[in-house]
Design a protein around this motif. Structure first.
Motif, short mmCIF file in Angstrom:
data_model
loop_
_atom_site.label_atom_id
_atom_site.label_comp_id
_atom_site.label_asym_id
_atom_site.label_seq_id
_atom_site.Cartn_x
_atom_site.Cartn_y
_atom_site.Cartn_z
N MET A 276 0.84 -1.19 0.00
CA MET A 276 0.00 0.00 0.00
C MET A 276 0.88 1.24 0.00
O MET A 276 1.69 1.44 0.90
N HIS A 277 0.75 2.06 -1.05
CA HIS A 277 1.44 3.34 -1.13
C HIS A 277 0.52 4.44 -0.58
O HIS A 277 -0.70 4.33 -0.65
N HIS A 278 1.13 5.53 -0.09
CA HIS A 278 0.35 6.61 0.51
C HIS A 278 -0.68 6.00 1.47
O HIS A 278 -1.89 6.15 1.31
N VAL A 279 -0.16 5.31 2.45
CA VAL A 279 -0.97 4.45 3.32
C VAL A 279 -2.18 5.19 3.89
O VAL A 279 -2.07 6.32 4.37
N ASP A 280 -3.31 4.49 3.81
CA ASP A 280 -4.56 4.96 4.41
C ASP A 280 -5.29 3.71 4.89
O ASP A 280 -6.11 3.14 4.18
N LEU A 281 -4.96 3.27 6.09
CA LEU A 281 -5.42 1.99 6.59
C LEU A 281 -5.90 2.14 8.04
O LEU A 281 -5.18 2.66 8.89
N THR A 282 -7.13 1.68 8.28
CA THR A 282 -7.69 1.72 9.63
C THR A 282 -8.17 0.33 10.00
O THR A 282 -8.95 -0.28 9.27
N MET A 283 -7.67 -0.20 11.14
CA MET A 283 -8.12 -1.48 11.67
C MET A 283 -8.94 -1.21 12.93
O MET A 283 -8.47 -0.52 13.83
N VAL A 284 -10.14 -1.75 12.95
CA VAL A 284 -11.07 -1.48 14.05
C VAL A 284 -11.43 -2.80 14.74
O VAL A 284 -11.70 -3.80 14.07
N ASP A 285 -11.43 -2.79 16.04
CA ASP A 285 -11.79 -3.97 16.83
C ASP A 285 -13.30 -4.16 16.79
O ASP A 285 -14.07 -3.26 17.15
N LEU A 286 -13.73 -5.35 16.33
CA LEU A 286 -15.16 -5.64 16.27
C LEU A 286 -15.76 -5.97 17.64
O LEU A 286 -16.96 -5.85 17.83
N SER A 287 -14.93 -6.39 18.57
CA SER A 287 -15.44 -6.79 19.88
C SER A 287 -15.62 -5.57 20.78
O SER A 287 -15.20 -4.46 20.46
N ASN A 288 -16.23 -5.83 21.93
CA ASN A 288 -16.38 -4.78 22.93
C ASN A 288 -15.44 -5.02 24.10
O ASN A 288 -15.68 -4.59 25.22
N ASP A 289 -14.33 -5.74 23.81
CA ASP A 289 -13.36 -6.06 24.85
C ASP A 289 -12.54 -4.83 25.22
O ASP A 289 -12.56 -3.81 24.53
N ALA A 290 -11.78 -4.97 26.30
CA ALA A 290 -10.95 -3.85 26.74
C ALA A 290 -9.81 -3.58 25.78
O ALA A 290 -9.34 -2.44 25.68
N TRP A 291 -9.35 -4.64 25.04
CA TRP A 291 -8.19 -4.49 24.18
C TRP A 291 -8.44 -5.06 22.78
O TRP A 291 -9.15 -6.05 22.62
N PHE A 292 -7.87 -4.41 21.79
CA PHE A 292 -7.86 -4.89 20.41
C PHE A 292 -6.67 -5.83 20.28
O PHE A 292 -5.52 -5.41 20.25
N ASP A 293 -6.95 -7.13 20.21
CA ASP A 293 -5.92 -8.16 20.21
C ASP A 293 -5.38 -8.36 18.79
O ASP A 293 -6.03 -8.98 17.95
#
Length: 354
Positions: A276-293
């Motif tokens: 990916m050039h000119h990076v535009d990437l968002t990773m979102v946690d689907l759970s409602n946990d305290a941490w994005f594993d």
């Protein structure tokens, strides 16, 4: 009976005193002048000027649990910084944590104290004379137990306070030292024994001992991806040790209700077969946990079992499940040529019609 116990105790003290004398004599004979401490930079000195592709990638994260190998995790409560390539000609990639380091401008990062002890035992300090290490929190202090192997093997227990140093290391100041379960300050205070007399970390990257202070360089000591930044505070928050970079405490308190996510922008990164050039990437946690594993060793499984969509600006948004929610045996998602040849066959069940 009391006389016999006294004789045994006296012999133990004399043996320990002899061992300490031997260690100190050996250290004096091999001691060399120490140069001033300096942190090694991971970027080549002859690196070419940055282009839009080779520029660093901005990192923005909240409540991210990043697995660094099978035995170590860090907990990123808050982070603003950059993903910087280790080698100018090699793109940072999730598939190789050695290909980049995280340069933190502002952040709060925690590591489980027990995880640190486990990592040290499985090979983090291969040449160390201290084995069977156990690390635990004791109020605002850290307790270290282990077995010291020199002329003889004997149990050692340290208790100390932690603090940040100006050169971004962690200092463990030992306030209590026991060998053979005997407090040295009580029985051997006349010999002026310190931690540096008993433990010599020569050849162990990331550890230095001076008097009763043990200095840890986490860049060298802990597994990748390595973390750089201005370390302003270190403290014990049971069962973790917490590092604060920059002025992050106030910000972290204001974003407690934010979702768990990792946001990357600018520069170039690889992941899997994609670049990916000119990076535009968002990773979102689907759970409602305290941490994005997020597991750098198994993130592809999280991608496969998540949901990805492209933005109008050609960016990617990836909604990812936690590792413990992934199905054990998921059917292959490959499209067969037979399906491509038959227009009237229904789409795969996991394909969403819009």
């Amino acid at each position: 009976m009391r006389a016999r116990l006294a004789i045994v105790g006296l012999l133990g003290v004399l043996l320990l005193a002899f061992a300490v004398w031997h260690f100190r004599s050996a250290r004096r004979s091999n001691e060399q002048a120490h140069s001033a401490y300096s942190m090694e930079t991971a970027v080549s000195a002859d690196a070419a000027p940055a282009t839009s592709d080779s520029a660093s990638t901005s990192v923005f994260a909240h409540n991210l649990m990043l697995r660094r190998g099978p035995d170590f995790r860090i907990y990123v409560r808050w982070l603003r910084g950059h993903m910087v390539r280790t080698h100018h000609e090699v793109n940072p990639t999730f598939d190789d944590p050695e290909s980049f380091f995280l340069n933190i401008n502002s952040g709060i990062v925690r590591a489980n104290i027990g995880d640190i002890g486990n990592f040290l035992n499985v090979g983090g300090v291969k040449n160390s004379p201290l084995k069977n290490i156990t690390l635990t929190a004791d109020g605002e202090q850290i307790k270290l137990k282990g077995t010291l192997h020199k002329l003889i093997s004997f149990p050692v227990e340290l208790l100390g306070t932690v603090a940040a140093t100006p050169d971004n290391r962690i200092r463990l100041h030992v306030t209590k030292l026991s060998v053979l379960k005997i407090p040295l300050k009580g029985l051997l205070g006349g010999l002026n024994i310190s931690v540096s007399d008993l433990i010599h970390p020569e050849g162990i990257p990331g550890i230095e001992i001076a008097g009763n202070d043990i200095f840890f360089d986490t860049v060298k000591l802990l597994p990748p991806p390595h973390i750089h930044g201005q370390l302003t505070k270190v403290r014990v928050v049971t069962p973790d040790i917490e590092e604060i970079f920059g002025n992050a405490e106030e910000t972290a308190s204001r974003v407690e209700q934010w979702r768990n996510f990792l946001r990357l922008s600018d520069g170039t990164i690889d992941f899997g077969k994609l670049t990916m050039h000119h990076v535009d990437l968002t990773m979102v946690d689907l759970s409602n946990d305290a941490w994005f594993d997020l597991d750098l060793n198994n993130y592809q499984n999280q991608l496969v079992n998540g949901y990805t969509r492209m933005t109008p600006e050609a960016g990617l948004q990836i909604f990812m499940p936690d590792l413990d929610t992934l199905p054990k045996n998921k059917a292959s998602q490959n499209l067969s040529m037979e399906w491509l040849k038959h227009r009237n066959l229904p789409p795969p069940p996991d394909v969403i019609s819009k």
